[in-house]
Every structure is written in structure tokens, then in C-alpha cells.
Design an enzyme around this catalytic site. Structure first.
Site, mmCIF file in Angstrom:
data_model
loop_
_atom_site.group_PDB
_atom_site.id
_atom_site.type_symbol
_atom_site.label_atom_id
_atom_site.label_comp_id
_atom_site.label_asym_id
_atom_site.label_seq_id
_atom_site.Cartn_x
_atom_site.Cartn_y
_atom_site.Cartn_z
ATOM 1 N N PRO A 26 79.900 -71.728 25.691
ATOM 2 C CA PRO A 26 80.365 -70.530 26.412
ATOM 3 C C PRO A 26 79.347 -69.390 26.546
ATOM 4 C CG PRO A 26 81.809 -71.054 24.532
ATOM 5 C CD PRO A 26 80.589 -71.887 24.397
ATOM 6 N N GLU A 27 78.183 -69.500 25.929
ATOM 7 C CA GLU A 27 77.251 -68.366 25.996
ATOM 8 C C GLU A 27 76.736 -68.146 27.411
ATOM 9 O OE1 GLU A 27 76.995 -66.356 23.677
ATOM 10 O OE2 GLU A 27 77.501 -67.509 21.867
ATOM 11 N N PHE A 29 74.184 -66.359 30.491
ATOM 12 C CA PHE A 29 72.805 -66.514 30.944
ATOM 13 C C PHE A 29 71.813 -65.711 30.099
ATOM 14 C CE2 PHE A 29 69.605 -65.219 34.332
ATOM 15 C CZ PHE A 29 68.944 -66.433 34.338
ATOM 16 N N ASN A 30 72.162 -64.481 29.813
ATOM 17 C CA ASN A 30 71.148 -63.600 29.232
ATOM 18 C C ASN A 30 70.981 -63.760 27.729
ATOM 19 O OD1 ASN A 30 69.882 -62.023 31.450
ATOM 20 N ND2 ASN A 30 72.055 -61.784 31.962
ATOM 21 N N HIS A 261 73.865 -50.565 35.421
ATOM 22 C CA HIS A 261 74.516 -51.856 35.192
ATOM 23 C C HIS A 261 75.882 -51.597 34.583
ATOM 24 C CE1 HIS A 261 75.403 -55.539 32.601
ATOM 25 N NE2 HIS A 261 75.755 -55.814 33.842
ATOM 26 N N LEU A 262 76.889 -51.964 35.343
ATOM 27 C CA LEU A 262 78.263 -51.701 34.950
ATOM 28 C C LEU A 262 78.937 -53.029 34.652
ATOM 29 C CD1 LEU A 262 79.678 -48.987 34.890
ATOM 30 C CD2 LEU A 262 80.549 -49.469 37.177
ATOM 31 N N ARG A 263 78.946 -53.374 33.364
ATOM 32 C CA ARG A 263 79.582 -54.642 32.977
ATOM 33 C C ARG A 263 81.065 -54.372 32.875
ATOM 34 N NH1 ARG A 263 81.298 -59.037 31.630
ATOM 35 N NH2 ARG A 263 80.299 -60.483 30.153
ATOM 36 N N ASP A 342 69.924 -58.467 41.106
ATOM 37 C CA ASP A 342 70.492 -57.209 40.594
ATOM 38 C C ASP A 342 69.647 -56.661 39.442
ATOM 39 O OD1 ASP A 342 72.634 -56.703 42.245
ATOM 40 O OD2 ASP A 342 74.158 -57.561 40.898
ATOM 41 N N PHE A 360 72.884 -58.623 29.468
ATOM 42 C CA PHE A 360 72.398 -58.402 30.836
ATOM 43 C C PHE A 360 71.596 -57.101 30.885
ATOM 44 C CE2 PHE A 360 72.663 -57.298 35.286
ATOM 45 C CZ PHE A 360 72.865 -58.469 35.988
#
Ligand SMILES: C[C@@H]1O[C@H](OP(=O)(O)OP(=O)(O)OC[C@H]2O[C@@H](n3cnc4c(=O)[nH]c(N)nc43)[C@H](O)[C@@H]2O)[C@@H](O)[C@H](O)[C@@H]1O
Length: 398
Positions: A26-27, A29-30, A261-263, A342, A360
Site C-alpha cells: 500500500p505504500e 509513490f513518494n 501542495h494541498l494533500r 505538479d 509528496f
């Protein structure tokens, strides 16, 4: 090609050994990018060793398959690293090969590949109770059932999988290669192994070698030029073509916009205290825009269209932009490519505000350290509903 079957399925060159790694499925990309750095350092250490058992090692780059956050349209399901990174740059730090280069040893892509030894890393069960944090590893019973296929390939299997309780840096795993003569070894749950040189010049070399795919960089550059009046020459952000030629600098100015960056998504649910309301985001952004005498905000977000529109309305009077891929880019590079574009655009902003504890955001901060911004323009995160956390500052060293 039949020859290797006559040799009992042994298709690999006798002089080469391969290190594979897989990350907890489940991890995102970053985090995976960070795990790569740990294994790149292991591979480099082995390559530099005088031991002939170690210095012919190749690190096989695990394709980007079935990441839970990404929608995969059709093909390819196993996205090679070259789609996202400049593999020649990676090779200047560590001996890496793409999975398809490894498969080229076999008659065809459906050939059965049996990995000789698989070690699934797990934490020592009692580590936190005993407080013993010394580096150690030990073959053990498995704490959980690990029934995984590798890299989502049906034809990649192993008859020899063991659990290895582990505490220590990834470079310690070279002991496995010293003690074994297997040509193929896979480390699963590779994220259990830690950095040993985190924050050191060597760490930053590995990080700097992770240049993005040139096409993605030029798509981001075109967006900057067209919509943000930003270019490397104007903004003092040009880097040498070869990362090994980079030198220390803090003179980058960046394009005339604030990048944020708005997670959202799971962060809104699971981190309610640290995640701000959109109203609060807009207030925090306005304060910075006024301070810097800027008018433009670039928004990178995994939020919904609704959330984005709300933010645009709240920032009425300012120019708010985001990147939307054309159909070619979307199809060719998928969600991963869009995420990188992005990240690049945020990396070149005059000022950046990120999301607390998002990997990210961390990768954007590192990129800005490499480009040469002053730290105060980079290590900023939004204040949340309750908390106003301070991010850790990891400065680049050469
Ligand atoms: C708490 C943890 O947070 C971790 O997320 P976190 O570190 O933010 O960082 P990532 O793991 O990279 O975020 C997961 C994915 O969300 C998408 N994403 C997030 N932000 C953006 C954005 O601004 N633009 C675009 N285009 N895409 C974005 C992107 O596909 C990315 O690979 C998760 O991976 C873990 O599963 C867990 O949920």
C-alpha cells in the site's frame, strides 16, 4: 534461447548477480522513492567493494505496478522507471537496471523466473519492549502471513522465501550477498531497512541522481513559461545537464508565483488536527502573496474538483492555477507523470507551502534544496485546524 532451459532454467550470466526489492504494497509513490535511495546506497557500496561476490551486483528497478493511489488505464501495467526518471542519471550513482533489461536474459517475457532467495524483512517483535535498537538481523518465523506475488508478475516466483527480523540500515544487507552464492536475491518489505547516511553528502548524491524524465521536465517548463512567466534562465534555477556537476548555491529566485501542495483525501479524514480548512488555506496563502507582492498561486492537490473550485472562489482577486494534462500526456504517463509535473512546478516557485508530513511535500522540499533556494522559502507547511506544526529542515550538503 532454449539453451538456458537445457541448463535447468539457468538463463543468467555467471558473472552477474541481481538484487531485487519490493515495498509494502500500500505504500505510495513518494515513500517508495525514499526506499530506492536506501537500496541505491546498498548497491553502490557493494559495487565499490573489493569482494568479487559483491562488486558485480545489479540493482533491479521494481516497475511501478498497481500503486493503490493511481488509476491504471490499460497498458502498460508495469511502468518502467524511465517513464518517470532519467535512468542514465541514476546509473551515475548506482548500478541499476530496469526490470525489462533483466528479463532480456530470458527467452521471452512469459518465461518463468524463479528468484533463488527471497527475504521478507520484518521488525523484531520485542524491539520496542526491550529498547534494544542495535543493528541486528536474524532468520525467524514470520510474524504475519506473507503471500505475495512479486511486482504483480505472474511469472516471477520463488521456492525459497524466508522472514528476516531486521533492524539496521539497508547497507547491512550486503552480508546476505556475502553469505550466499545465489545470483538472484529479493528483499521484500524493503522499507523496514533504514538509511545509514541520511542527510550526508552521499545521501544527497543519491537524491540528486534522481533526476526526472526529461520529457516530464519539459512539459512542466512549458506550463511555467506559458502560464507562470517562469523559466530557468530568468528565475536563476538552471542546473547543469549532469547532476555530478552541481555545486552548492542558495541563489535561486524562482518564478513569480507561490506553489502550494494541498494533500487532501485520506489526510482530511485521518489527520484532522493538522489539515486546515480551505478557508484557512486561502487566508494563509493570501498573507504570503501580500508579503511577497505576488498575485499568482499554483495549486498541486489530490483534492476533488469541488475543493479546488472552492479554493479558487476563496482566493477571488488572485490568479489561481493548476496543471491539467492533455490526453496524450495523461495516457502516456498516467497519474504518476501528472504528480511529477505538479511537483516540478511547485519546486520552481518563488515560495512553497506544503502539507505537514506528506512525503509528496518532502520530495518537493528536497528538489528545492537541490535547485538552490533559500531554506525559508521552502520549509513551510500549512497550519492545521488545531496545530501549527513546524516541518523538519533537512538542508542539502555537498
Ligand atoms: C499517510 C500516508 O500518506 C501517503 O501519502 P503522501 O505521503 O502524501 O505522498 P504519496 O504517497 O506520494 O501520495 C499518494 C499519491 O497521491 C497523489 N497525490 C498527492 N498529492 C498530489 C498532488 O498534489 N498532485 C497530484 N497530481 N497527485 C497527488 C499522487 O498520485 C501520489 O502518488 C500515502 O502514500 C500513504 O498511503 C498514507 O496514506
Amino acid at each position: 534461447s532454449d539453451v538456458c532451459y537445457q541448463k535447468g532454467g539457468n538463463c543468467l550470466d555467471d558473472n552477474k548477480r541481481y538484487l531485487f526489492y519490493e515495498v509494502n504494497r500500500p505504500e505510495g509513490f513518494n515513500l517508495r522513492r525514499d526506499v530506492y535511495l536506501r537500496f541505491a546506497m546498498l548497491a553502490r557500496k557493494m559495487k565499490e567493494s573489493n569482494d568479487e561476490k559483491l562488486n558485480n551486483i545489479q540493482l533491479v528497478l521494481p516497475p511501478w505496478s498497481n500503486l493503490v493511489h493511481w488509476k491504471y488505464t490499460d497498458k502498460p501495467e508495469h511502468i518502467p522507471w524511465g517513464y518517470y526518471f532519467d535512468v542514465d542519471s541514476l546509473k551515475k550513482f548506482a548500478p541499476v537496471v530496469e526490470m525489462y533489461e533483466f528479463f532480456a536474459n530470458y527467452p521471452n517475457k512469459y518465461s518463468k523466473v524463479e528468484i533463488e532467495e527471497v527475504y521478507t524483512l520484518q521488525h523484531f517483535e520485542d524491539m520496542f519492549e526491550t529498547g534494544n535498537f542495535q543493528d541486528k538481523m536474524q532468520l525467524d518465523n514470520c510474524n504475519k502471513d506473507y503471500h505475495y506475488s512479486y511486482f504483480s508478475y505472474k511469472n516471477v516466483t520463488s521456492k525459497n522465501t524466508r522472514c528476516l527480523s531486521y533492524h539496521g540500515p539497508a547497507t547491512k544487507l550486503s552480508e546476505i550477498f556475502s553469505n550466499s552464492s545465489a545470483k538472484t536475491i529479493l528483499i521484500d518489505h524493503a522499507e523496514v531497512a533504514l538509511h545509514d547516511y541520511f542527510g550526508s553528502p552521499l545521501y544527497w548524491q543519491a537524491r540528486r541522481s534522481m533526476r526526472f524524465n526529461k520529457d516530464l521536465k519539459s512539459i512542466a517548463d512549458e506550463f511555467r513559461r506559458k502560464f507562470l512567466h517562469s523559466s530557468d534562465d530568468k528565475d536563476g534555477t538552471r542546473l547543469p545537464d549532469d547532476w555530478t556537476d552541481e555545486t552548492a548555491k542558495r541563489s535561486a529566485v524562482g518564478g513569480p508565483y507561490v506553489g502550494i501542495h494541498l494533500r487532501r483525501k485520506d489526510f482530511v479524514r485521518n489527520r484532522a488536527e493538522e489539515v486546515p480548512t480551505l478557508m484557512s488555506v486561502s487566508e494563509q496563502v493570501k498573507t504570503v502573496l501580500l508579503q511577497l507582492n505576488l498575485n499568482t498561486v499554483f495549486v498541486a492537490t489530490d483534492g476533488t474538483n469541488e475543493e479546488y473550485k472552492t479554493l479558487v472562489n476563496l482566493l477571488d482577486g488572485f490568479e489561481v492555477l493548476r496543471y491539467t494534462p492533455d490526453s496524450n500526456t495523461k495516457e502516456k504517463y498516467g497519474d504518476g507523470g501528472v504528480a511529477i509535473i505538479d511537483q516540478i512546478i511547485c519546486s520552481y516557485a518563488r515560495y512553497f507551502i506544503g502539507t505537514y508530513e506528506s512525503t509528496f511535500t518532502f520530495r518537493i522540499q528536497e528538489e528545492r534544496e537541490i535547485i538552490g533556494f533559500k531554506t525559508e522559502t521552502t520549509f513551510n507547511v500549512f497550519c492545521g485546524r488545531k496545530d501549527c506544526p513546524k516541518p523538519s529542515v533537512w538542508e542539502i550538503v555537498y
